[in-house]
Design an enzyme around this catalytic site. Structure first.
Site: not given
Ligand SMILES: NC(=O)c1ccc[n+]([C@@H]2O[C@H](COP(=O)([O-])OP(=O)(O)OC[C@H]3O[C@@H](n4cnc5c(N)ncnc54)[C@H](OP(=O)(O)O)[C@@H]3O)[C@@H](O)[C@H]2O)c1
Length: 355
Positions: A60
Site C-alpha cells: 500500500y
Molecule cells: N485485499 C485486497 O485485495 C484489498 C483491495 C482493496 C482494499 N483492501 C482493504 O480494504 C480497505 C477498504 O477499501 P476501500 O478504501 O476501497 O473501501 P471503500 O469503502 O470501498 O472506499 C473508500 C473510499 O470511499 C469514499 N468514502 C468512504 N467513506 C465515505 C463516506 N462516508 N462518504 C463519502 N465517501 C466516502 C472515499 O473516497 P474519496 O477519498 O474519494 O473521498 C474513500 O477513499 C482498504 O483500506 C484495504 O485495507 C483490500
C-alpha cells in the site's frame, strides 16, 4: 459501532471490532489518499471510538501506509491493544521473481520488511494478499506455520483466492496439523457479490471469518458520483482510478448506476447517508465478520462507524438484495435452487443442523 463490542475472527481467539480500519488510503503516493496529518486524525478517531482492528499491506502506497501505521501505533503506545494485520505477495523488486508471490523466499523477505516499517516484532494477522497461481499450497501452509512458531505472526488469512484453493488449504491444514486459516479477505459490496456463490459457504463450513474489502466499491456507493464522475469538486478517488486501465476500478457501469439509484432511494427513505446504508447491508450479510472500511477524511470515518447503529427495515433490505442479485440461473448454482432441491427431497423438509 458500539465501543467494547468485539467478535472472534473465525474459529480463533482473536477478538476484533466488527468494522476494521483499512489503511490503503494512508499516503498520497497513488494520487488519491490522505496525507500524514489526515491519516493520523483518522487513525486516532478510530481508536477513540473503540476500534481495535487495523488492516494494511506492504504494497500500500509503496510502503508508506505501513510506515504511518507503525508510527501512529508506537506514538499512541497502542501495540497491545491493536489487532494488526498486514499482507505480502506483491513484488517489491522489479526483475526479481523471488521478491513477489507466495513462495517461502518471498514470504520470509516480506515479513522482515513489514515488521521494520510497522516498528513491531510481530503481526497479529498475516494475509497472503493474492493467489499467485504457482506456489504449492503445502509450501504456503508450512511457511506460515514456521512464522507462527517463530513468534513473528499470530494468525494467518487468505485474501483474493479461489474458494477451491482455500478449501484445499484448510482441509490440508487440519489433516497435517498446521495452523488453520482464520479469515478470508475478499471484495464484497452491493455492486460486487460474486463471493456469495462459493466463498461465503466455504468460510461458514470451514470456520473462517469473511472480511469484505471495498465495501463502498471505492466510493460509488456513497452516492457522490453520477454519470461520468463525482458530483461537484474536488475530484473523487474513482475519477482518478478510472484512468488506471484496470478492470477492478471500472465502477461507472450501467449495472452499478441502477444499484446506486436503488440505494440512494432506500437511504432517503431511511433518512441515512447512502454510504451508511451500503456499509450496514454488507456488514450484516451472512458470514461477514468484520468489514474493512476506508476513509480519507475524519467525517467520512465518523459516518462509517455509525453504520451499525441501525437496522435496515426488511422491505427496504429486500429492494437492496434484489438490486445487485446474482444470476439465479447460472450453472451449476441453479441446481441448488429450491425447485430443483425439492425434487431431491421427495416431498420431505430437511433442515441442516448448523443453519
Ligand atoms: N485485499 C485486497 O485485495 C484489498 C483491495 C482493496 C482494499 N483492501 C482493504 O480494504 C480497505 C477498504 O477499501 P476501500 O478504501 O476501497 O473501501 P471503500 O469503502 O470501498 O472506499 C473508500 C473510499 O470511499 C469514499 N468514502 C468512504 N467513506 C465515505 C463516506 N462516508 N462518504 C463519502 N465517501 C466516502 C472515499 O473516497 P474519496 O477519498 O474519494 O473521498 C474513500 O477513499 C482498504 O483500506 C484495504 O485495507 C483490500
Amino acid at each position: 459501532m458500539k465501543p467494547n463490542e468485539y467478535v472472534t475472527l473465525g474459529q480463533s481467539g482473536l477478538r476484533v471490532s466488527p468494522l476494521c480500519l483499512g489503511t490503503m488510503t494512508f499516503g498520497t503516493e497513488w494520487g488519491w489518499g490522505a496525507d500524514e496529518t489526515a491519516s493520523r486524525a483518522i487513525f486516532d478517531r478510530y481508536f477513540e471510538r473503540g476500534g481495535n482492528f487495523v488492516d494494511t499491506a506492504d504494497a500500500y502506497t509503496n510502503g508508506k501506509s505501513e510506515e504511518m501505521v507503525g508510527k501512529f501505533i508506537k506514538e499512541a503506545k497502542a501495540r497491545d491493544r491493536v489487532a494488526l494485520a498486514t499482507k505480502f505477495t506483491f513484488n517489491a523488486q522489479p526483475g526479481n521473481p523471488n521478491a513477489g508471490g507466495n513462495g517461502r523466499k518471498n514470504m520470509y523477505r516480506a515479513i522482515e520488511g513489514s515488521l521494520r516499517r510497522l516498528q513491531t516484532d510481530y503481526i497479529d494477522l498475516y494475509w497472503m494478499h493474492i493467489w499467485d497461481m504457482v506456489t504449492p499450497v503445502e509450501e504456503v501452509l508450512s511457511s506460515f506455520d514456521t512464522l507462527v512458531r517463530a513468534g513473528k505472526i499470530r494468525y494467518i488469512g487468505f485474501s483474493d483466492v479461489p474458494a477451491w484453493y482455500v478449501a484445499r488449504a484448510q482441509t490440508l491444514a487440519e489433516q497435517l496439523g498446521r495452523e488453520r486459516i482464520i479469515a478470508l479477505q475478499l471484495e464484497y459490496s452491493l455492486v460486487e457479490r460474486n463471493i456469495e456463490r462459493e466463498h461465503i459457504p466455504a468460510a461458514q463450513e470451514l470456520g473462517m471469518a469473511v472480511c469484505p474489502w471495498s465495501p463502498l466499491a471505492g466510493g460509488i456507493l456513497s452516492g457522490k458520483y453520477k454519470g461520468e464522475g463525482k458530483l461537484g469538486s474536488p475530484q473523487g478517488r474513482l475519477d482518478i482510478q478510472k484512468t488506471a486501465g484496470t478492470a477492478l476500478f471500472e465502477r461507472f457501469t450501467e449495472r452499478n448506476w441502477k444499484i446506486v439509484d436503488v440505494l440512494v432511494d432506500v437511504a432517503k427513505q431511511m433518512g441515512r447517508p447512502p454510504a451508511e446504508v451500503a456499509l450496514n447491508w454488507v456488514a450484516t450479510q451472512p458470514g461477514v465478520t468484520s468489514t474493512i472500511i476506508g476513509a480519507t477524511k475524519v467525517n467520512q470515518l465518523d459516518s462509517n462507524l455509525s453504520s451499525l447503529d441501525f437496522a435496515i427495515p426488511a422491505e427496504l433490505r429486500a429492494r437492496l438484495d434484489k438490486a445487485g442479485a446474482l444470476d439465479p440461473f447460472a450453472h451449476p448454482y441453479v441446481c441448488f435452487s429450491p425447485p430443483i432441491q425439492a425434487r431431491l427431497r421427495g416431498g420431505t423438509a430437511i433442515r441442516p443442523w448448523s443453519r
